[in-house]
Design a protein around this motif. Structure first.
Motif, mmCIF file in Angstrom:
data_model
loop_
_atom_site.group_PDB
_atom_site.id
_atom_site.type_symbol
_atom_site.label_atom_id
_atom_site.label_comp_id
_atom_site.label_asym_id
_atom_site.label_seq_id
_atom_site.Cartn_x
_atom_site.Cartn_y
_atom_site.Cartn_z
ATOM 1 N N GLY A 365 115.117 71.715 48.765
ATOM 2 C CA GLY A 365 114.908 71.707 50.055
ATOM 3 C C GLY A 365 114.103 70.505 50.177
ATOM 4 N N VAL A 366 113.644 70.649 51.547
ATOM 5 C CA VAL A 366 112.786 69.643 51.996
ATOM 6 C C VAL A 366 111.064 69.790 51.701
ATOM 7 N N ILE A 367 110.766 68.939 50.818
ATOM 8 C CA ILE A 367 109.048 69.095 50.717
ATOM 9 C C ILE A 367 108.359 68.543 51.896
ATOM 10 N N LEU A 368 107.671 69.676 52.478
ATOM 11 C CA LEU A 368 106.702 69.515 53.536
ATOM 12 C C LEU A 368 105.458 68.942 53.111
ATOM 13 N N GLN A 369 104.861 69.384 51.870
ATOM 14 C CA GLN A 369 103.576 68.715 51.606
ATOM 15 C C GLN A 369 103.139 68.965 50.124
ATOM 16 N N TYR A 370 102.173 68.420 49.566
ATOM 17 C CA TYR A 370 101.739 68.509 48.127
ATOM 18 C C TYR A 370 100.331 69.138 48.390
ATOM 19 N N GLU A 371 100.009 70.180 47.501
ATOM 20 C CA GLU A 371 98.697 70.713 47.709
ATOM 21 C C GLU A 371 98.060 70.422 46.214
ATOM 22 N N LEU A 372 96.907 69.620 46.389
ATOM 23 C CA LEU A 372 96.188 69.201 45.341
ATOM 24 C C LEU A 372 94.824 69.906 45.224
ATOM 25 N N THR A 373 94.707 70.522 44.096
ATOM 26 C CA THR A 373 93.246 71.216 43.456
ATOM 27 C C THR A 373 92.582 70.741 42.501
ATOM 28 N N VAL A 374 91.327 70.527 42.570
ATOM 29 C CA VAL A 374 90.503 69.874 41.399
ATOM 30 C C VAL A 374 89.281 70.540 41.069
ATOM 31 N N ARG A 375 89.165 71.144 39.731
ATOM 32 C CA ARG A 375 88.186 72.004 39.409
ATOM 33 C C ARG A 375 87.482 71.394 38.220
ATOM 34 N N ASP A 376 86.194 71.277 38.424
ATOM 35 C CA ASP A 376 85.090 70.814 37.359
ATOM 36 C C ASP A 376 85.030 71.889 36.424
ATOM 37 N N LYS A 377 85.520 71.349 35.176
ATOM 38 C CA LYS A 377 85.281 72.117 33.996
ATOM 39 C C LYS A 377 83.912 72.182 33.386
ATOM 40 N N SER A 378 83.401 71.255 33.468
ATOM 41 C CA SER A 378 81.954 71.048 33.080
ATOM 42 C C SER A 378 80.736 71.888 33.664
ATOM 43 N N SER A 379 81.254 72.337 34.870
ATOM 44 C CA SER A 379 80.047 72.930 35.483
ATOM 45 C C SER A 379 81.130 73.937 36.211
ATOM 46 N N LEU A 380 80.770 75.367 35.655
ATOM 47 C CA LEU A 380 81.377 76.507 36.257
ATOM 48 C C LEU A 380 81.143 76.758 37.857
ATOM 49 N N SER A 381 79.925 76.502 38.196
ATOM 50 C CA SER A 381 79.459 76.634 39.527
ATOM 51 C C SER A 381 79.774 75.808 40.337
ATOM 52 N N SER A 382 80.280 74.555 40.068
ATOM 53 C CA SER A 382 80.767 73.634 41.166
ATOM 54 C C SER A 382 82.046 74.286 41.981
ATOM 55 N N PRO A 383 82.270 73.936 43.128
ATOM 56 C CA PRO A 383 83.353 74.759 43.964
ATOM 57 C C PRO A 383 84.797 73.867 43.628
ATOM 58 N N VAL A 384 85.765 74.558 43.929
ATOM 59 C CA VAL A 384 87.049 73.847 43.772
ATOM 60 C C VAL A 384 87.531 73.202 44.848
ATOM 61 N N LYS A 385 87.809 71.932 45.070
ATOM 62 C CA LYS A 385 88.115 71.168 45.916
ATOM 63 C C LYS A 385 89.834 71.219 46.045
ATOM 64 N N LYS A 386 90.234 71.334 47.425
ATOM 65 C CA LYS A 386 91.801 71.340 47.752
ATOM 66 C C LYS A 386 91.935 70.255 48.680
ATOM 67 N N TYR A 387 93.245 69.671 48.281
ATOM 68 C CA TYR A 387 93.638 68.445 49.282
ATOM 69 C C TYR A 387 95.126 68.812 49.741
ATOM 70 N N ASN A 388 95.556 68.572 50.820
ATOM 71 C CA ASN A 388 96.910 68.817 51.365
ATOM 72 C C ASN A 388 97.442 67.263 51.417
ATOM 73 N N VAL A 389 98.408 66.765 50.889
ATOM 74 C CA VAL A 389 98.852 65.492 50.893
ATOM 75 C C VAL A 389 100.404 65.478 51.185
ATOM 76 N N THR A 390 100.896 64.485 51.724
ATOM 77 C CA THR A 390 102.212 64.071 52.198
ATOM 78 C C THR A 390 102.769 63.164 51.319
ATOM 79 N N SER A 391 101.966 62.304 50.879
ATOM 80 C CA SER A 391 102.417 61.226 50.151
ATOM 81 C C SER A 391 102.686 61.636 48.445
#
Length: 822
Positions: A365-391
């Protein structure tokens, strides 16, 4: 002969006749013509033409047939082909029309005048038509209700003539108009065809030389129909992303013909067609659902049809129609890489994330967007960062540490499976290596590229590490684009261990170990060894067979010697003067029932001290001479025939021996009366020539008679009496005793055999033993010379019991100190 003026006058008259208004033609019509007129001839045949002069021309110009000459296309025909039939007719003959050209002219040549043309014809040469072959017809559907039948055939060779072909057809009771081909000679179309009736079809070819007709074709036009392809094809998506629905319209009525179909399809942009299995479309229909397609993919479709029972022809493929399947979720996540930039600060990273767009069959189909998630594994208390990217790229600012990056591609249906990347991290596993080909000194290694998820970055190079069990490890670096490498300079018949390592900017990872053994022999070495060995073996076997064949008699003699069969032996019979004769005609004559051998014995005292003169010993010398003459007639089984003489004994070979030897060679005569195991008995008297010692019981007769020590030694002459006539001359040697007379001195020597019946217990010297024997013979001969008849004492022997019968021994020689019974 014409004068000059006469020819002038004749020519003037001819001109006048030509110029006359009543003349329809010139000289040709006025003076003659050729028959046949414009003939059509078969190529290679014979042809004869006649030129006939008109009577008016003869009277006016004094022209005759002998003056006619023939020409072919202004080329003179040899006169050998002319024939003057009469004074007005001349003919020309051509044996082969292949060289005949046109025109053929008849000409007149007068004395010294110009050649004049009388007449000319056009000759056509060609061939008769051949029989048309391979006639076939096909009915083309032109519309829903119109069918035209087109027939084609092989017209055969070129005839060089105008040949007309006609297609003819009829029903059993109706003939239709002929179909005349237009502009061609091998096909014709009948505009209207009728179904469900057998039609007979044939072709006729005709020209000036003949006519030919093809074999008829009988067919029902419904069985040779080529229908129009399905019309108005349409494609609609189904509810599933892998299915499309096809709908079409058939242009032939089911009442006329039921159809089956073929459906083919391909991805737009691809040239390879795929077909629906024929069994799925082998029934009448106007729609079909095609499954197993890719989601959100354009396909081109085409359909054809034919008669359901398979008789006839497939239609052409329909016009292509395009359809597209609906979307589905992406089948996989995008491949992702990262580039870490630590130039600003080692503790602060600039991470560039890069990924590739999914291929159409992966995106679904047609890709509308990409969803990017970054998790810091060295610190379990760090929040998960999410990014929506079209490129297809994104940059992160991260502190030094370990991070997990997840990327998802999303279309209108849903998200793709996630792609995971660790920052920083080396590849998660090493490549698995295996051998593709192993030789004597080389091995070809092969492996597969790591997937993007396993690489965790860019592969900079591959490293191959290999070694033997007790050797040093060898390292080889390979370009990351390669998937194959050849190890060389290996040791034959050796076990190697190999492993492979993949390296990225962040480290390396080694794959599992793999072992292989090089071959003991290289390519062709086994053949180079086996073939010569086999050839040498075959050569040796062949030479051995030839040697055995050439030496077969010698080998047979050593391995399988010829052993005489005693049952088939015939002991030679001997007589000094007269050969022995056997006139025994039957078994009854040989062995009369109840008879037994009578033995006559002549006793000579062993202690007789009478000396013998040389005259007395002459008969004995005669015996010795006969012995040397008959040595070659001894049988080959140890005994001797009547003609053989006793072999020299041990005592005879050493005359200087002391008196320990008690006797010289002893001769036995054995009488065989009974057959062995019901075999036919043969009366045989065999003489022994052995030099072995006698048994004690045979040497010392006193042991059996009561021990009379003073019993003198005796020598006995014995013969077989057997109840036969003593005067018979046909008895074999040793079978009878003849009466000694003055008339036959040789009979005494020929039929006497010595046997020692008893010997003294005291040893006798060799000379004494010889004297005793010679004395016995001398006494007998002396009696013969004095004219007296010797009638020895006859002893009738009674049958003995089994225990009392004498044992049979092989020849023996008496030696002091012991005896060797056989």
């Amino acid at each position: 002969m014409f004068s000059r003026w006469n020819w002038v006058a004749c020519g003037f008259c001819l001109v006048l006749s030509i110029c006359s208004p009543d003349a329809s033609s010139g000289l040709v019509q006025s003076c003659g013509h050729i028959i046949p007129e414009s003939p059509v001839l078969a190529l290679g045949s014979n042809f004869t033409a006649l030129c006939i002069l008109n009577e008016s021309c003869l009277d006016f110009g004094n022209i005759y047939a002998s003056q006619i000459i023939w020409k072919i296309k202004n080329r003179l025909v040899p006169k050998e082909q002319y024939r003057e039939i009469n004074r007005t007719v001349s003919s020309v003959t051509f044996n082969d029309t292949s060289s005949l050209a046109t025109p053929l002219t008849c000409n007149i040549l007068a004395d010294g005048q110009i050649e004049q043309n009388i007449y000319g014809i056009t000759v056509t040469v060609g061939l008769a038509p051949e029989k048309p072959k391979n006639l076939s017809c096909i009915v083309h559907q032109e519309s829903k209700f119109t069918y035209a039948m087109t027939c084609t055939w092989n017209p055969g060779r070129h005839t060089f003539l105008d040949t007309q072909f006609r297609l003819r057809y009829r029903w059993p009771e109706q003939i239709f108009p002929d179909c005349i081909p237009k502009d061609v000679n091998n096909s014709c179309t009948i505009d209207d065809s009728q179904f469900f009736v057998n039609t007979e079809i044939w072709v006729e070819a005709t020209n000036a030389l003949g006519k030919a007709v093809s074999d008829p074709l009988i067919v029902d036009p419904i069985d040779i129909v080529k229908p129009l392809p399905p019309q108005n094809v349409s494609i609609t998506p189904a509810l599933l992303p892998t299915v499309l629905q096809l709908v079409w319209e058939n242009w032939i009525s089911d009442a006329v013909m039921t159809l089956k179909f073929n459906i083919r399809y391909r991805i737009v942009g691809d040239t390879n067609w795929m077909e629906v299995p024929p069994e799925d479309t082998a029934s009448p229909r106007t729609s079909f659902s095609i499954q197993g397609l890719r989601p959100y993919t354009e396909y081109a479709f085409s359909i054809r049809c034919m008669k359901e029972d398979g008789v006839g022809y497939w239609s052409d493929w329909s016009e292509e129609k395009i359809g597209i399947t609906i979307e589905d979720q992406p089948s996989k996540g995008p491949p992702i890489w990262r580039i870490i930039d630590t130039s600003q600060s080692p503790a602060c990273w600039t991470v560039h994330l890069i990924w590739k767009a999914l291929k159409p069959y992966e995106a679904n189909g047609v890709i509308l967007q990409y969803e990017l998630t970054v998790r810091d594994k060295s610190s379990l208390s760090s929040p998960v960062k999410k990014y929506n990217v079209t490129s297809t790229n994104h940059t992160l600012q991260l502190r030094e540490g370990t991070y997990e990056v997840t990327l998802i591609a999303r279309n209108s249906v849903g998200p793709s499976p996630p792609s995971v990347l660790l920052i920083p991290a080396s590849n998660s596993k090493g490549p698995t290596v295996q051998t593709k080909k192993v030789g004597k000194a080389e091995a070809v290694l092969t492996w597969n590229h790591l997937t993007v998820e396993e690489q965790n970055g860019f592969i900079r190079n591959y490293t191959i590490l290999y070694k033997t069990i007790d050797g040093n490890e060898t390292v080889v670096t390979v370009d990351p684009s390669k998937t194959e490498y050849t190890l060389s300079s290996l040791t034959s018949d050796t076990l190697y261990t190999v492993r492979m390592m993949a390296s990225t900017d962040n480290g390396s990872r080694t794959g599992p170990d793999f072992t292989f053994t090089t071959q003991k022999f290289g390519k062709g070495e086994i053949e180079a060894i086996v073939v010569p060995v086999c050839l040498a073996f075959l050569l040796i076997v062949l030479l051995g067979v030839l040697f055995c064949f050439n030496k077969r008699d010698l080998i047979k003699k050593h391995i399988w010697p010829i052993v005489p069969d005693p049952s088939k032996s015939n002991i030679a019979q001997w007589s000094p003067q007269v050969p022995a004769k056997h006139n025994i005609s039957s078994k009854d004559q040989m062995y009369p029932e109840g008879s037994f051998t009578d033995v006559s014995v002549v006793e000579i005292e062993a202690d007789d001290k009478k000396s013998f003169s040389e005259q007395d010993l002459k008969p004995f010398d005669l015996l010795k001479k006969e012995k040397s003459t008959s040595e070659g007639h001894s049988s080959g089984i140890g005994g001797s025939s009547c003609m053989s003489s006793p072999r020299q004994s041990v005592s005879d070979s050493d005359e200087g021996e002391t008196t320990q030897n008690t006797s010289s060679t002893v001769q036995y005569s054995t009488v065989v009366l009974n057959g062995y195991r019901d075999q036919t008995p043969v009366q045989v008297f065999s003489r022994s020539e052995s030099t072995q010692p006698l048994l004690d019981s045979e040497e010392r007769s006193e042991d059996h008679t009561g021990g009379a020590d003073s019993t003198p030694q005796r020598q006995q002459y014995f013969r077989q009496n057997g109840g036969q006539d003593e005067n018979s001359t046909d008895r074999p040697c040793f079978e009878r005793t003849k009466q000694i007379t003055h008339a036959n001195e040789g009979d005494l020597v020929g039929f006497v055999q010595l046997q020692i019946s008893g010997q003294s217990s005291q040893p006798l010297g060799l000379g004494m033993e010889k004297n005793t024997q010679e004395a016995a013979v001398s006494n007998v001969l002396q009696t013969f010379t004095e004219g007296q008849t010797v009638r020895p004492e006859t002893v009738e022997e009674n049958p003995l019991s089994v225990d009392e019968m004498p044992k049979s021994y092989l020849p023996q020689t008496v030696r002091q100190g012991g005896y060797m019974p056989q």
